[in-house]
Design an enzyme around this catalytic site. Structure first.
Site, PDB file in Angstrom:
ATOM      1  N   LYS A  34      40.126  43.513  22.656  1.00  0.00           N
ATOM      2  CA  LYS A  34      41.175  44.313  23.308  1.00  0.00           C
ATOM      3  C   LYS A  34      42.517  44.226  22.591  1.00  0.00           C
ATOM      4  CE  LYS A  34      38.961  44.246  27.814  1.00  0.00           C
ATOM      5  NZ  LYS A  34      39.041  44.060  29.256  1.00  0.00           N
ATOM      6  N   ASP A  75      42.650  48.150  33.036  1.00  0.00           N
ATOM      7  CA  ASP A  75      42.170  46.956  33.754  1.00  0.00           C
ATOM      8  C   ASP A  75      43.097  46.545  34.901  1.00  0.00           C
ATOM      9  OD1 ASP A  75      39.809  46.430  32.390  1.00  0.00           O
ATOM     10  OD2 ASP A  75      40.795  45.216  30.859  1.00  0.00           O
TER      11      ASP A  75
HETATM   12  P1  NDP Z   1      38.999  35.352  27.548  1.00  0.00           P
HETATM   13  O1  NDP Z   1      37.940  34.824  26.633  1.00  0.00           O
HETATM   14  O2  NDP Z   1      40.164  36.081  26.970  1.00  0.00           O
HETATM   15  O3  NDP Z   1      39.606  34.133  28.473  1.00  0.00           O
HETATM   16  C1  NDP Z   1      38.799  33.170  29.035  1.00  0.00           C
HETATM   17  C2  NDP Z   1      39.619  32.195  29.923  1.00  0.00           C
HETATM   18  O4  NDP Z   1      38.666  31.456  30.673  1.00  0.00           O
HETATM   19  C3  NDP Z   1      40.487  31.188  29.188  1.00  0.00           C
HETATM   20  O5  NDP Z   1      41.665  30.967  29.923  1.00  0.00           O
HETATM   21  C4  NDP Z   1      39.619  29.918  29.164  1.00  0.00           C
HETATM   22  O6  NDP Z   1      40.360  28.710  29.180  1.00  0.00           O
HETATM   23  C5  NDP Z   1      38.911  30.046  30.489  1.00  0.00           C
HETATM   24  N1  NDP Z   1      37.604  29.377  30.541  1.00  0.00           N
HETATM   25  C6  NDP Z   1      36.474  29.711  29.867  1.00  0.00           C
HETATM   26  N2  NDP Z   1      35.450  28.914  30.225  1.00  0.00           N
HETATM   27  C7  NDP Z   1      35.949  28.068  31.176  1.00  0.00           C
HETATM   28  C8  NDP Z   1      35.393  27.000  31.933  1.00  0.00           C
HETATM   29  N3  NDP Z   1      34.103  26.645  31.816  1.00  0.00           N
HETATM   30  N4  NDP Z   1      36.180  26.340  32.813  1.00  0.00           N
HETATM   31  C9  NDP Z   1      37.490  26.704  32.953  1.00  0.00           C
HETATM   32  N5  NDP Z   1      38.081  27.683  32.254  1.00  0.00           N
HETATM   33  C10 NDP Z   1      37.322  28.363  31.373  1.00  0.00           C
HETATM   34  O7  NDP Z   1      38.212  36.286  28.562  1.00  0.00           O
HETATM   35  P2  NDP Z   1      38.712  37.616  29.317  1.00  0.00           P
HETATM   36  O8  NDP Z   1      40.033  37.348  29.938  1.00  0.00           O
HETATM   37  O9  NDP Z   1      38.575  38.809  28.446  1.00  0.00           O
HETATM   38  O10 NDP Z   1      37.574  37.751  30.463  1.00  0.00           O
HETATM   39  C11 NDP Z   1      37.504  36.795  31.487  1.00  0.00           C
HETATM   40  C12 NDP Z   1      36.466  37.196  32.521  1.00  0.00           C
HETATM   41  O11 NDP Z   1      36.860  38.393  33.209  1.00  0.00           O
HETATM   42  C13 NDP Z   1      35.076  37.462  31.924  1.00  0.00           C
HETATM   43  O12 NDP Z   1      34.130  36.821  32.754  1.00  0.00           O
HETATM   44  C14 NDP Z   1      34.934  38.973  32.025  1.00  0.00           C
HETATM   45  O13 NDP Z   1      33.588  39.346  32.209  1.00  0.00           O
HETATM   46  C15 NDP Z   1      35.765  39.294  33.268  1.00  0.00           C
HETATM   47  N6  NDP Z   1      36.298  40.676  33.280  1.00  0.00           N
HETATM   48  C16 NDP Z   1      35.931  41.541  34.288  1.00  0.00           C
HETATM   49  C17 NDP Z   1      36.417  42.839  34.346  1.00  0.00           C
HETATM   50  C18 NDP Z   1      35.990  43.752  35.448  1.00  0.00           C
HETATM   51  O14 NDP Z   1      36.192  44.984  35.339  1.00  0.00           O
HETATM   52  N7  NDP Z   1      35.447  43.246  36.532  1.00  0.00           N
HETATM   53  C19 NDP Z   1      37.351  43.367  33.323  1.00  0.00           C
HETATM   54  C20 NDP Z   1      37.702  42.378  32.318  1.00  0.00           C
HETATM   55  C21 NDP Z   1      37.174  41.102  32.302  1.00  0.00           C
HETATM   56  P3  NDP Z   1      40.898  27.994  27.815  1.00  0.00           P
HETATM   57  O15 NDP Z   1      42.204  28.679  27.491  1.00  0.00           O
HETATM   58  O16 NDP Z   1      41.073  26.574  28.192  1.00  0.00           O
HETATM   59  O17 NDP Z   1      39.840  28.214  26.767  1.00  0.00           O
END
Ligand code: NDP
Length: 263
Positions: free
Chosen positions: A63, A99
């Protein structure tokens, strides 16, 4: 026949082709929507044009690369630097973000929200938090690690990691992490989530299509909660409107896109 696509890595799980093709098929709109697995985000623009696309959606992790690829970025996407929809306007790539509006639509049923806790600090959290701040909502961000919190501090959010978290009271808590997507993890340690939920009126998860451990805990505590399906639907409706340049009625798009959720 117009061709649209979603770019991502991974992209196989995406419901967007089903959603958009349901609209095109039922409204006899001469278009087809496919998915493109793109490993290298810097190849987005050349791939878009080599496929002869009229528009596209972009999902994880491209994105921000999509923002860079655009010739012009409009509206909210410009503010957050995150693009999830691109439209071909006379050979130029125009970028948008649907979004955040999708999420605002999804939480309308919770009524007035003044105070939100966002768990996670990735791309989705960026767009949502910027939108919340724009709407004068007080935002607290809780993330596993420190480094991503800089953006949110500058935005005006109160920021914590698991180690220094101080509990408050929240109208809504949102899981924007990918914890629970492909695993059975909670987005923060159980003792924190427990306290958070005891101090929150509503809860939402961006993940859709499954009851995550986070949502399961909300249900166990009888907290009104929802998954990310309505957000997905609402961002899809807005993206479809942009891609067909308002040639279709919003109500029709909504109707046939909703039907695809039954498939
Ligand atoms: P990113 O990869 O940009 O961000 C992931 C975040 O999750 C980071 O802050 C990371 O923390 C944290 N994280 C990952 N694994 C864990 C864990 N096991 N425990 C705690 N924190 C964790 O992802 P996106 O923001 O692009 O997407 C996030 C979610 O939102 C996805 O599941 C996606 O499918 C969903 N989504 C849904 C949409 C919808 O239309 N319903 C639209 C867009 C996204 P750290 O910084 O510590 O690594």
């Amino acid at each position: 026949m117009k061709l649209f696509a979603i770019f991502g890595d991974p992209v196989a799980h995406s419901r967007s082709p089903l959603m958009h093709n349901s609209v095109f098929k039922h409204l006899n709109y001469k278009a087809c929507y496919t998915r493109v697995h793109l490993a290298d985000g810097s190849k987005l623009k050349e791939t878009f044009f080599s496929l002869g696309l009229s528009g596209a959606n972009i999902t994880v992790p491209h994105k921000e690369a999509a923002y860079e690829a655009c010739d012009e970025v409009r509206g909210f996407a410009k503010k957050v630097g995150v693009v999830n929809t691109i439209v071909n306007e006379n050979g130029k790539l125009i970028g948008y973000n649907t979004d955040a509006d999708g999420f605002m639509f999804a939480i309308k049923e919770f009524g007035t929200i003044r105070n939100i806790l966002v768990i996670g600090a990735g791309g989705t959290a960026k767009a949502l938090c910027a939108r919340f701040i724009e709407d004068n909502i007080k935002v607290t961000v809780l993330n596993r690690s420190q480094s991503r919190l800089v953006y949110f501090k500058e935005l005006g959010c109160e920021c914590f990691t698991w180690d220094n978290f101080t509990i408050g009271e929240y109208d809504l808590v949102v899981n924007t992490t990918s914890a629970g997507l492909k695993d059975e993890d909670l987005p923060a340690p159980l003792e924190l989530i427990d306290k958070i939920l005891d101090n929150s009126s509503f809860a939402a998860d961006a993940i859709y299509g499954k009851v995550t451990p986070f949502l399961q805990l909300c249900k166990n505590k009888n907290i009104t909660c929802k998954d990310g399906a309505d957000m997905l639907l609402a961002q899809g409706i807005l993206a479809n409107e942009l891609m067909v340049k308002n040639e279709l009625k919003t109500e029709d798009i909504k109707n046939y896109m909703s039907k695809s959720f039954e498939l």
